[in-house]
Scaffold this motif. Sequence first.
Motif, PDB file in Angstrom:
ATOM      1  N   CYS A  32      37.238  71.878  49.299  1.00 42.99           N
ATOM      2  CA  CYS A  32      36.908  70.620  48.623  1.00 42.99           C
ATOM      3  C   CYS A  32      38.145  70.052  47.923  1.00 42.99           C
ATOM      4  N   LEU A  33      38.311  68.732  48.039  1.00 44.03           N
ATOM      5  CA  LEU A  33      39.405  68.055  47.354  1.00 44.03           C
ATOM      6  C   LEU A  33      38.838  67.058  46.347  1.00 44.03           C
ATOM      7  N   GLY A  34      39.623  66.745  45.329  1.00 43.52           N
ATOM      8  CA  GLY A  34      39.247  65.712  44.363  1.00 43.52           C
ATOM      9  C   GLY A  34      40.199  64.533  44.503  1.00 43.52           C
ATOM     10  N   TYR A  35      39.651  63.336  44.363  1.00 45.13           N
ATOM     11  CA  TYR A  35      40.462  62.115  44.420  1.00 45.13           C
ATOM     12  C   TYR A  35      40.287  61.403  43.079  1.00 45.13           C
ATOM     13  N   VAL A  36      41.364  61.232  42.348  1.00 48.11           N
ATOM     14  CA  VAL A  36      41.265  60.608  41.024  1.00 48.11           C
ATOM     15  C   VAL A  36      41.328  59.090  41.185  1.00 48.11           C
ATOM     16  N   ALA A  37      40.235  58.419  40.782  1.00 45.79           N
ATOM     17  CA  ALA A  37      40.143  56.965  40.935  1.00 45.79           C
ATOM     18  C   ALA A  37      41.064  56.260  39.954  1.00 45.79           C
ATOM     19  N   GLY A  38      41.544  55.109  40.350  1.00 48.37           N
ATOM     20  CA  GLY A  38      42.453  54.337  39.494  1.00 48.37           C
ATOM     21  C   GLY A  38      41.749  53.685  38.316  1.00 48.37           C
ATOM     22  N   GLN A  39      40.435  53.480  38.426  1.00 55.01           N
ATOM     23  CA  GLN A  39      39.718  52.876  37.301  1.00 55.01           C
ATOM     24  C   GLN A  39      38.278  53.370  37.244  1.00 55.01           C
ATOM     25  N   ASP A  40      37.658  53.137  36.075  1.00 56.89           N
ATOM     26  CA  ASP A  40      36.276  53.578  35.891  1.00 56.89           C
ATOM     27  C   ASP A  40      35.311  52.753  36.716  1.00 56.89           C
ATOM     28  N   LEU A  41      34.179  53.354  37.055  1.00 57.59           N
ATOM     29  CA  LEU A  41      33.092  52.587  37.660  1.00 57.59           C
ATOM     30  C   LEU A  41      32.202  52.072  36.528  1.00 57.59           C
ATOM     31  N   LEU A  42      31.502  50.993  36.793  1.00 60.44           N
ATOM     32  CA  LEU A  42      30.534  50.484  35.822  1.00 60.44           C
ATOM     33  C   LEU A  42      29.287  51.361  35.917  1.00 60.44           C
ATOM     34  N   ASP A  43      28.581  51.544  34.788  1.00 64.85           N
ATOM     35  CA  ASP A  43      27.402  52.413  34.795  1.00 64.85           C
ATOM     36  C   ASP A  43      26.167  51.593  34.415  1.00 64.85           C
ATOM     37  N   VAL A  44      25.330  51.303  35.403  1.00 64.03           N
ATOM     38  CA  VAL A  44      24.150  50.480  35.122  1.00 64.03           C
ATOM     39  C   VAL A  44      22.915  51.332  34.823  1.00 64.03           C
ATOM     40  N   GLY A  45      23.124  52.618  34.572  1.00 68.88           N
ATOM     41  CA  GLY A  45      22.007  53.534  34.340  1.00 68.88           C
ATOM     42  C   GLY A  45      21.545  53.590  32.896  1.00 68.88           C
ATOM     43  N   ASN A  46      22.166  52.795  32.028  1.00 66.72           N
ATOM     44  CA  ASN A  46      21.709  52.730  30.634  1.00 66.72           C
ATOM     45  C   ASN A  46      21.852  51.276  30.162  1.00 66.72           C
ATOM     46  N   PRO A  47      21.085  50.872  29.116  1.00 67.79           N
ATOM     47  CA  PRO A  47      21.044  49.452  28.746  1.00 67.79           C
ATOM     48  C   PRO A  47      22.421  48.848  28.407  1.00 67.79           C
ATOM     49  N   LEU A  48      23.244  49.565  27.625  1.00 74.36           N
ATOM     50  CA  LEU A  48      24.550  48.994  27.260  1.00 74.36           C
ATOM     51  C   LEU A  48      25.443  48.861  28.497  1.00 74.36           C
ATOM     52  N   GLY A  49      25.421  49.889  29.348  1.00 70.15           N
ATOM     53  CA  GLY A  49      26.215  49.849  30.582  1.00 70.15           C
ATOM     54  C   GLY A  49      25.784  48.688  31.475  1.00 70.15           C
ATOM     55  N   LEU A  50      24.472  48.440  31.505  1.00 76.83           N
ATOM     56  CA  LEU A  50      23.956  47.338  32.321  1.00 76.83           C
ATOM     57  C   LEU A  50      24.464  45.995  31.789  1.00 76.83           C
ATOM     58  N   LEU A  51      24.495  45.869  30.447  1.00 76.72           N
ATOM     59  CA  LEU A  51      25.018  44.641  29.843  1.00 76.72           C
ATOM     60  C   LEU A  51      26.489  44.447  30.211  1.00 76.72           C
ATOM     61  N   GLU A  52      27.254  45.535  30.076  1.00 80.43           N
ATOM     62  CA  GLU A  52      28.692  45.456  30.381  1.00 80.43           C
ATOM     63  C   GLU A  52      28.915  45.102  31.852  1.00 80.43           C
ATOM     64  N   ALA A  53      28.157  45.788  32.735  1.00 82.37           N
ATOM     65  CA  ALA A  53      28.322  45.545  34.170  1.00 82.37           C
ATOM     66  C   ALA A  53      27.957  44.105  34.520  1.00 82.37           C
ATOM     67  N   SER A  54      26.874  43.606  33.891  1.00 83.66           N
ATOM     68  CA  SER A  54      26.452  42.232  34.177  1.00 83.66           C
ATOM     69  C   SER A  54      27.555  41.261  33.764  1.00 83.66           C
ATOM     70  N   THR A  55      28.221  41.557  32.654  1.00 83.43           N
ATOM     71  CA  THR A  55      29.293  40.679  32.188  1.00 83.43           C
ATOM     72  C   THR A  55      30.475  40.720  33.151  1.00 83.43           C
ATOM     73  N   VAL A  56      30.925  41.927  33.491  1.00 81.76           N
ATOM     74  CA  VAL A  56      32.098  42.058  34.372  1.00 81.76           C
ATOM     75  C   VAL A  56      31.818  41.419  35.738  1.00 81.76           C
ATOM     76  N   LEU A  57      30.652  41.717  36.299  1.00 80.27           N
ATOM     77  CA  LEU A  57      30.338  41.196  37.637  1.00 80.27           C
ATOM     78  C   LEU A  57      29.999  39.702  37.564  1.00 80.27           C
ATOM     79  N   GLY A  58      29.401  39.284  36.447  1.00 79.87           N
ATOM     80  CA  GLY A  58      29.096  37.855  36.267  1.00 79.87           C
ATOM     81  C   GLY A  58      30.364  37.029  36.170  1.00 79.87           C
ATOM     82  N   LEU A  59      31.346  37.536  35.427  1.00 76.12           N
ATOM     83  CA  LEU A  59      32.601  36.785  35.234  1.00 76.12           C
ATOM     84  C   LEU A  59      33.348  36.589  36.547  1.00 76.12           C
ATOM     85  N   SER A  60      33.154  37.493  37.498  1.00 73.42           N
ATOM     86  CA  SER A  60      33.901  37.342  38.756  1.00 73.42           C
ATOM     87  C   SER A  60      32.989  36.823  39.881  1.00 73.42           C
TER      88      SER A  60
END
Length: 272
Positions: free
Chosen positions: A225-253
């Motif tokens: 097994c290998l690990g690949y370190v991502a260059g940036q975080d993923l958005l987390d829509v599995g909790n209310p605050l994360g959903l708000l943040e994701a909606s903002t980031v995806l809404g803005l673009s």
Amino acid sequence: MSIEVAIVPAAGRGTRMRPATRVVPKALIPVVDRPAIQYAVEESVRAGAREVILIVDPGVGTLTERHFWEEGPLPGLRDVRITPVVQEIPHGLGDAVLTARQAVADRPFFCLLADNIPPPGGDVLPGMAEAFENMSVVCLRRLTPDFLERYGVIVPGTWFGENVVEVRGAVEKPGAADAPSDLGLIGRYIFTPEVFTILENLPPGLGGEIQLTDAISAMGEAGRCLGYVAGQDLLDVGNPLGLLEASTVLGLSHPEWGTVYQAYLARLVEEL
Ligand code: G1P
């Protein structure tokens, strides 16, 4: 090697998203203009998948399936075969993945957790696919101590360049005191079919559930097994605050509403 099949485990009950998920399955919660699960399907298709297997609860399977077919195929997904597979009784993420065994058959596959959405331009599957040869590849991010109780964490071995590391083991949600590193599993995986044989023989792990992280650990211990370190975080829509943040980031673009939304937010911030 190109990977043509993806699985999206979407059978979680969404307890962190109550009361929104009392009736509506977590994977169908809308983020801007489409449900979370559609982002995962579209992401896997961008990485080359032509077949996507959705792992769903018995009750909601039809609802999720209907989303993809109700008014004909969705734009961009016309040539993609989307098949639901029902996980009859929830026994953890590892068990969910095992449910897809027959549908995946003897092929390497992407596995995407629908809670996590890459920000625009932040796809990680292509980088992982590049690192993939004949052993599983898991996506990683460096976590701050408070996150080590919420993610699976790997035991790193030798580094191959800046982003790719040998995985020697993994622990599900160890917490800061017991974490073997700060490298967390962030919901994107490429597995070889050997993961099914390992999952099939795993005893229940944390919380009495069959843990995908334990299968990753077994592959790591076997040097597979290998690990690949991502260059940036993923958005987390599995909790209310994360959903708000994701909606903002995806809404803005968003191509249609991004500019108007940006102006709206700017006004709102000014008034604060
Ligand atoms: C699951 C996995 C965990 C992983 C996480 C990523 O946990 O079990 O190893 O780090 O997804 O989001 P869950 O978030 O379902 O509790």
